[in-house]
Design a protein around this motif. Structure first.
Motif, PDB file in Angstrom:
ATOM      1  N   GLN A  16     -52.318  55.462  48.874  1.00 32.21           N
ATOM      2  CA  GLN A  16     -52.891  56.606  48.532  1.00 32.21           C
ATOM      3  C   GLN A  16     -53.193  57.814  49.584  1.00 32.21           C
ATOM      4  N   GLU A 162     -58.141  45.456  40.796  1.00 29.94           N
ATOM      5  CA  GLU A 162     -57.906  45.683  39.424  1.00 29.94           C
ATOM      6  C   GLU A 162     -56.572  44.790  38.993  1.00 29.94           C
ATOM      7  N   GLU A 411     -52.465  60.228  43.373  1.00 30.64           N
ATOM      8  CA  GLU A 411     -52.749  59.191  42.362  1.00 30.64           C
ATOM      9  C   GLU A 411     -51.760  58.769  41.775  1.00 30.64           C
TER      10      GLU A 411
HETATM   11  C1  BGC Z   1     -57.499  52.483  41.121  1.00 27.52           C
HETATM   12  C2  BGC Z   1     -57.442  53.724  42.023  1.00 27.52           C
HETATM   13  C3  BGC Z   1     -57.163  55.027  41.531  1.00 27.52           C
HETATM   14  C4  BGC Z   1     -58.467  55.207  40.486  1.00 27.52           C
HETATM   15  C5  BGC Z   1     -58.320  56.480  39.787  1.00 27.52           C
HETATM   16  C6  BGC Z   1     -58.627  53.014  40.016  1.00 27.52           C
HETATM   17  O1  BGC Z   1     -57.932  52.448  38.780  1.00 27.52           O
HETATM   18  O2  BGC Z   1     -58.132  51.756  41.760  1.00 27.52           O
HETATM   19  O3  BGC Z   1     -56.509  53.505  43.123  1.00 27.52           O
HETATM   20  O4  BGC Z   1     -56.973  56.228  42.070  1.00 27.52           O
HETATM   21  O5  BGC Z   1     -58.416  54.164  39.785  1.00 27.52           O
HETATM   22  O6  BGC Z   1     -57.290  56.705  38.867  1.00 27.52           O
END
Ligand code: BGC
Length: 460
Positions: A16, A162, A411
């Motif tokens: 990202q 996650e 994103e």
């Molecule tokens: C993720 C990020 C993401 C953020 C916002 C999380 O689920 O780890 O990579 O940018 O949420 O969507």
């Protein structure tokens, strides 16, 4: 107030944030392929430049220093150091990350390294990816390489970011790379492989460590928040939070399947029953591998939903009222999710907790005065951090908080929609402009939260 040893930080992830560099080529990952194949979905945006951190990291760490940031959670892109996922190590990639870490440290910033923030090497996806049981060895090899080359200068590591999204979005509903919708049985196999890979990585990290490293894991979920603090509602919410009801379209979006085995050493009974027809072979040896001692549990928490108890104490959903506060990507703003998220996780897992992600997307713009004013984000953070302190004051062992994100960034399938940063990026010229929230957060970190609403007699 938080005590002096509380770890305040910010987070990013490699795909990202970094962008690419011609002189340090890397292997392809599943996101490169996904973006190429789903241009309409990502509005044609890609991450080739992203925030160009790969060229600008020295300035970025200097900016962090200026903004009082002393701890930084970031991820290593697997394909930069092992372009084919396994085998030959790319020393250019290794040198790049070593230089980044050294430069962080020169700026007084402590690195917190995540091994996997979703950049699976395409070469491995071509061999079946997370569905191939060999992934346990592949991920363990990668973890060993990371430990071998970085554990002399980095002390804190997280294995997987996650897992719920890796499995659920990657392979159940196809919303994120590799964008597959596989049969249920395969997705349970994937989850099992992933959990074993986590365990094997913990062993590999420690086995190759050059100092006493600390290792954690960073799962997520939406928190079941009791609609009132009445013990009956609290109990109902707790039940719901760890429950695993039959929900084939979104089964991976739950807490217990991904944390019980890792920390308690067994899968949740309800899930084993409800999904018994889809389970892979699970041996005692597997469970031993999955359940490795961890130094802390990471929690990525953004939002929640309301639950109340019915007359029998069973959880019932309570819808958001009309006009419920929401962020720039329409996520509900529910600060008590952080309080109850900490409380429920700590009661069940009894491990020190680090909030590995929390923050909000906003429709930030540069104002006529050249600054970026984001009162919504300050309000969000003040409310969430105040709730976090409530949990902390009650004795929950919360070690730290990493705000997501340091800067606006790519994103995922949303492209550049959804600005989560406390530093604005003008994606035209890659200028960094700290938002008001960055200066506000600096004061919060410096004062250990003295300026939070909770410490100034404000009603939350
Ligand atoms: C993720 C990020 C993401 C953020 C916002 C999380 O689920 O780890 O990579 O940018 O949420 O969507």
């Amino acid at each position: 107030m938080f005590r002096d040893d509380f770890v305040w930080g910010v987070g990013t992830s490699s795909y990202q944030f970094e962008g690419d560099r011609d002189d340090v080529p890397r292997g392809l990952c599943i996101w490169d392929t996904y973006i190429e194949e789903n241009k309409a979905r990502t509005s044609g945006h890609d991450a080739k430049v992203a925030c160009d951190h790969i060229h600008k990291y020295k300035e970025d760490y200097a900016l962090m220093k200026e903004l009082g940031i002393k701890n930084y959670r970031f991820s290593i892109n697997w394909c930069r150091i092992l372009p084919n996922g396994t085998g030959e190590v790319d020393m250019k990639g290794v040198e790049l990350y070593r230089d980044m870490i050294k430069s962080m440290k020169e700026n007084g910033i402590e690195p917190y390294v995540t091994l996997y923030h979703w950049e699976l090497p395409q070469a491995l996806e071509d061999k079946g990816g997370w569905l191939n049981p060999e992934i346990v060895n592949w991920f363990s090899e990668y973890a060993a390489v990371v430990s071998q080359y970085f554990s002399d200068i980095a002390k804190y590591f997280f294995t997987i970011n996650e897992p719920q999204c890796v499995v659920g979005l990657g392979y159940v509903n196809g919303g994120k790379a590799p964008g597959k919708k596989l049969p249920m049985k395969d997705t349970f196999q994937i989850a099992h492989n992933l959990l074993k890979a986590h365990g094997a990585a913990v062993i590999a990290l420690r086995g190759h460590a050059k100092q006493d490293i600390k290792v954690g894991y960073a799962p997520t979920c939406t928190v079941a928040v009791p609609v009132t603090d009445d013990p009956k509602d609290v109990e109902a919410a707790r039940k719901k939070y760890f429950a695993m009801e039959y929900n084939p379209g979104n089964w991976a979006w739950n807490v217990s399947w991904f944390s019980d085995p890792v920390i308690l050493g067994h899968y949740p009974e309800q899930g084993m029953e409800v999904y018994k027809d889809y389970l892979p072979e699970i041996t005692d040896e597997d469970m031993k591998l999955i359940c490795q001692p961890l130094d802390f549990l990471g929690q990525n928490i953004y939002h929640g939903y309301f639950i109340k108890a019915d007359e029998n104490g069973n959880p019932v959903d309570v819808p958001y009222y009309p006009g419920f506060p929401e962020t720039g990507v329409n996520w509900p703003v529910l600060p008590r999710a952080l309080y109850y998220g900490m409380k429920f996780a700590y009661e069940r897992y009894k491990l020190p907790i680090i909030v590995t992600e929390n923050g909000m997307a906003n429709t930030d713009v540069i104002s006529l005065d050249g600054k970026v004013h984001d009162p919504q984000r300050i309000n969000y953070l003040d409310r969430y951090l105040s709730e976090l302190q409530k949990a902390y004051d009650e004795g929950i062992d919360i070690k730290g908080y990493f705000l997501w994100s340091f800067t606006d960034n790519f994103e995922w399938e949303q492209g550049y929609h959804g600005r989560f940063g406390i530093v604005y990026i003008d994606f035209n010229d890659l200028r960094r402009i700290p938002k008001d929230s960055a200066y506000w957060y600096k004061e919060i970190m410096e004062s250990n939260g003295a300026k939070l609403a909770i410490n100034n007699g404000m009603k939350l």
